[in-house]
Write a protein that holds these residues in place. Structure first.
Motif, PDB file in Angstrom:
ATOM      1  N   HIS A  57       0.721  -1.158   0.123  1.00 33.92           N
ATOM      2  CA  HIS A  57      -0.044   0.073   0.141  1.00 33.92           C
ATOM      3  C   HIS A  57       0.718   1.153   0.185  1.00 33.92           C
ATOM      4  O   HIS A  57       1.928   1.190   0.435  1.00 33.92           O
ATOM      5  CB  HIS A  57      -1.218   0.218   1.025  1.00 33.92           C
ATOM      6  CG  HIS A  57      -0.052   0.088   2.492  1.00 33.92           C
ATOM      7  ND1 HIS A  57       0.660  -0.627   3.089  1.00 33.92           N
ATOM      8  CD2 HIS A  57      -0.302   1.387   3.315  1.00 33.92           C
ATOM      9  CE1 HIS A  57       1.092  -0.272   4.227  1.00 33.92           C
ATOM     10  NE2 HIS A  57       0.632   1.106   4.532  1.00 33.92           N
ATOM     11  N   GLY A  67      -9.626  -2.736  -0.353  1.00 35.20           N
ATOM     12  CA  GLY A  67      -8.541  -3.541  -0.453  1.00 35.20           C
ATOM     13  C   GLY A  67      -8.821  -4.469  -1.770  1.00 35.20           C
ATOM     14  O   GLY A  67      -9.987  -4.894  -1.908  1.00 35.20           O
ATOM     15  N   ALA A  89      -1.638  -0.614  -5.895  1.00 36.61           N
ATOM     16  CA  ALA A  89      -1.140   0.355  -4.750  1.00 36.61           C
ATOM     17  C   ALA A  89      -0.750   1.634  -5.182  1.00 36.61           C
ATOM     18  O   ALA A  89      -1.193   2.413  -4.625  1.00 36.61           O
ATOM     19  CB  ALA A  89       0.092  -0.555  -3.913  1.00 36.61           C
ATOM     20  N   THR A  94      -5.194  -0.854  -1.302  1.00 41.66           N
ATOM     21  CA  THR A  94      -3.997  -1.732  -0.774  1.00 41.66           C
ATOM     22  C   THR A  94      -4.353  -3.074  -1.413  1.00 41.66           C
ATOM     23  O   THR A  94      -5.583  -3.392  -1.469  1.00 41.66           O
ATOM     24  CB  THR A  94      -4.611  -1.825   0.784  1.00 41.66           C
ATOM     25  OG1 THR A  94      -4.141  -0.639   1.406  1.00 41.66           O
ATOM     26  CG2 THR A  94      -3.763  -2.885   1.437  1.00 41.66           C
ATOM     27  N   HIS A 141      -5.767  -5.409   7.595  1.00 42.99           N
ATOM     28  CA  HIS A 141      -4.856  -4.588   7.689  1.00 42.99           C
ATOM     29  C   HIS A 141      -5.414  -3.068   7.872  1.00 42.99           C
ATOM     30  O   HIS A 141      -6.452  -2.601   7.520  1.00 42.99           O
ATOM     31  CB  HIS A 141      -4.182  -4.657   6.300  1.00 42.99           C
ATOM     32  CG  HIS A 141      -2.916  -3.879   5.821  1.00 42.99           C
ATOM     33  ND1 HIS A 141      -2.699  -2.280   5.693  1.00 42.99           N
ATOM     34  CD2 HIS A 141      -1.477  -4.285   6.077  1.00 42.99           C
ATOM     35  CE1 HIS A 141      -1.488  -1.960   5.797  1.00 42.99           C
ATOM     36  NE2 HIS A 141      -0.757  -3.388   6.095  1.00 42.99           N
ATOM     37  N   SER A 143      -4.830  -0.040   6.645  1.00 45.32           N
ATOM     38  CA  SER A 143      -4.850   0.836   5.726  1.00 45.32           C
ATOM     39  C   SER A 143      -6.404   0.519   5.142  1.00 45.32           C
ATOM     40  O   SER A 143      -6.640   1.256   4.249  1.00 45.32           O
ATOM     41  CB  SER A 143      -3.959   0.571   4.798  1.00 45.32           C
ATOM     42  OG  SER A 143      -3.700  -0.583   3.951  1.00 45.32           O
ATOM     43  N   VAL A 144      -6.923  -0.625   5.465  1.00 46.81           N
ATOM     44  CA  VAL A 144      -7.905  -1.240   4.610  1.00 46.81           C
ATOM     45  C   VAL A 144      -9.464  -0.730   5.041  1.00 46.81           C
ATOM     46  O   VAL A 144      -9.679  -0.959   6.241  1.00 46.81           O
ATOM     47  CB  VAL A 144      -7.859  -2.754   4.303  1.00 46.81           C
ATOM     48  CG1 VAL A 144      -9.386  -3.197   3.483  1.00 46.81           C
ATOM     49  CG2 VAL A 144      -6.703  -2.877   3.556  1.00 46.81           C
TER      50      VAL A 144
END
Length: 275
Positions: A57, A67, A89, A94, A141, A143-144
């Motif tokens: 990511h 994601g 990415a 991600t 994760h 970031s997701v």
């Protein structure tokens, strides 16, 4: 005086235009400079096997983002599927390139590839367990946004992505490239995802009758899908390594730059419309 006034106005407009152009240029430069990919290998498992994935990511984006699962060709989890994850990415997602064979196993010969892919393809519960294990890693994760998930795949991976969608997985979008469409689980009313299939019209691995049957099944459930056929494209048209593999093993594999670019744009459009 009137002429001087007009000259002054024009000067202001020109200055403002230049400032806007500079601002736009600076913005584009900043966007480019702030893409810093953070990639790591991840291990995850089912009850019976450990798998080796690759998660990537843009570390400089603070907000959560969709994601995307990326499923490999029948050769196994290799550099090609990781490169596609990197490309996603860079677009702001991600991405996780997953391992459907286990232990990061790769095939060195088409016979091995056929055996490895057959084990998974012919056992939907096994395929589902391996897909779900990867999906859990991706969703967890930091970031997701776990409510926004897609899956894409190439060749064997495309058919797996489509199959998982047809089992009712909570996927927003699915895309398959040079993928067979005679699937272990054909389209049915469990399908929730928007679907993109991009195949070559000169691909002998994808008979016309299977395409017709797939489209008929999708139409029967009023699925939201797009089937793109590139008339001159052969199998593996998105892979720059296809020509060398085709020559090595006497297989009808060939890279097609135009079909590669157009199919990737179609994927970007799908993801943009979905998310």
């Amino acid at each position: 005086m009137k002429n001087l006034f007009l000259v002054a106005v024009m000067a202001v407009l020109v200055f403002a235009s230049c400032k806007d152009k500079q601002k736009s240029s600076d913005t584009e430069k900043t966007v480019t400079e702030t893409i810093e990919l953070e990639a790591k290998e991840v291990e995850y498992s089912t009850d019976s096997i450990t798998m080796k994935g690759y998660l990537v990511h843009n570390k400089n984006t603070a907000e959560k983002r969709p994601g995307i699962i990326v499923i490999h060709e029948w050769w196994g989890h290799n550099d090609y599927v990781r490169k596609r994850a990197d490309m996603l990415a860079e677009l702001g997602y991600t991405a996780m390139a997953i391992d459907m064979y286990g232990n990061g196993k790769e095939a060195a010969h088409p016979e091995d590839a056929g055996k490895f892919s057959g084990v998974v393809r012919n056992n939907v519960p096994l395929a589902t367990a391996r897909f779900d294990a990867a999906l859990e890693v991706l969703k967890n994760h930091p970031s997701v946004d776990s409510s926004k998930i897609a899956a894409i795949g190439y060749c064997f991976g495309g058919s797996m992505a489509l199959t998982m969608a047809n089992t009712g997985k909570d996927l927003d979008a699915v895309a398959a490239f040079h993928s067979g469409v005679k699937l272990p689980v054909m389209p049915n009313d469990k399908l929730k995802a928007k679907v993109l299939v991009a195949n070559g019209g000169a691909d002998p691995f994808i008979p016309k009758e299977t395409v017709d049957a797939f489209k008929a099944a999708m139409d029967s459930i009023n699925a939201d899908y797009e089937y793109i056929e590139f008339p001159e494209a052969q199998h593996a048209f998105t892979s720059k390594g296809a020509d060398a593999l085709g020559e090595k093993f006497n297989l009808p594999l060939k890279y097609n730059a135009e079909a590669d670019a157009q199919s990737w744009q179609a994927l970007k459009d799908l993801l943009y419309e979905t998310f």
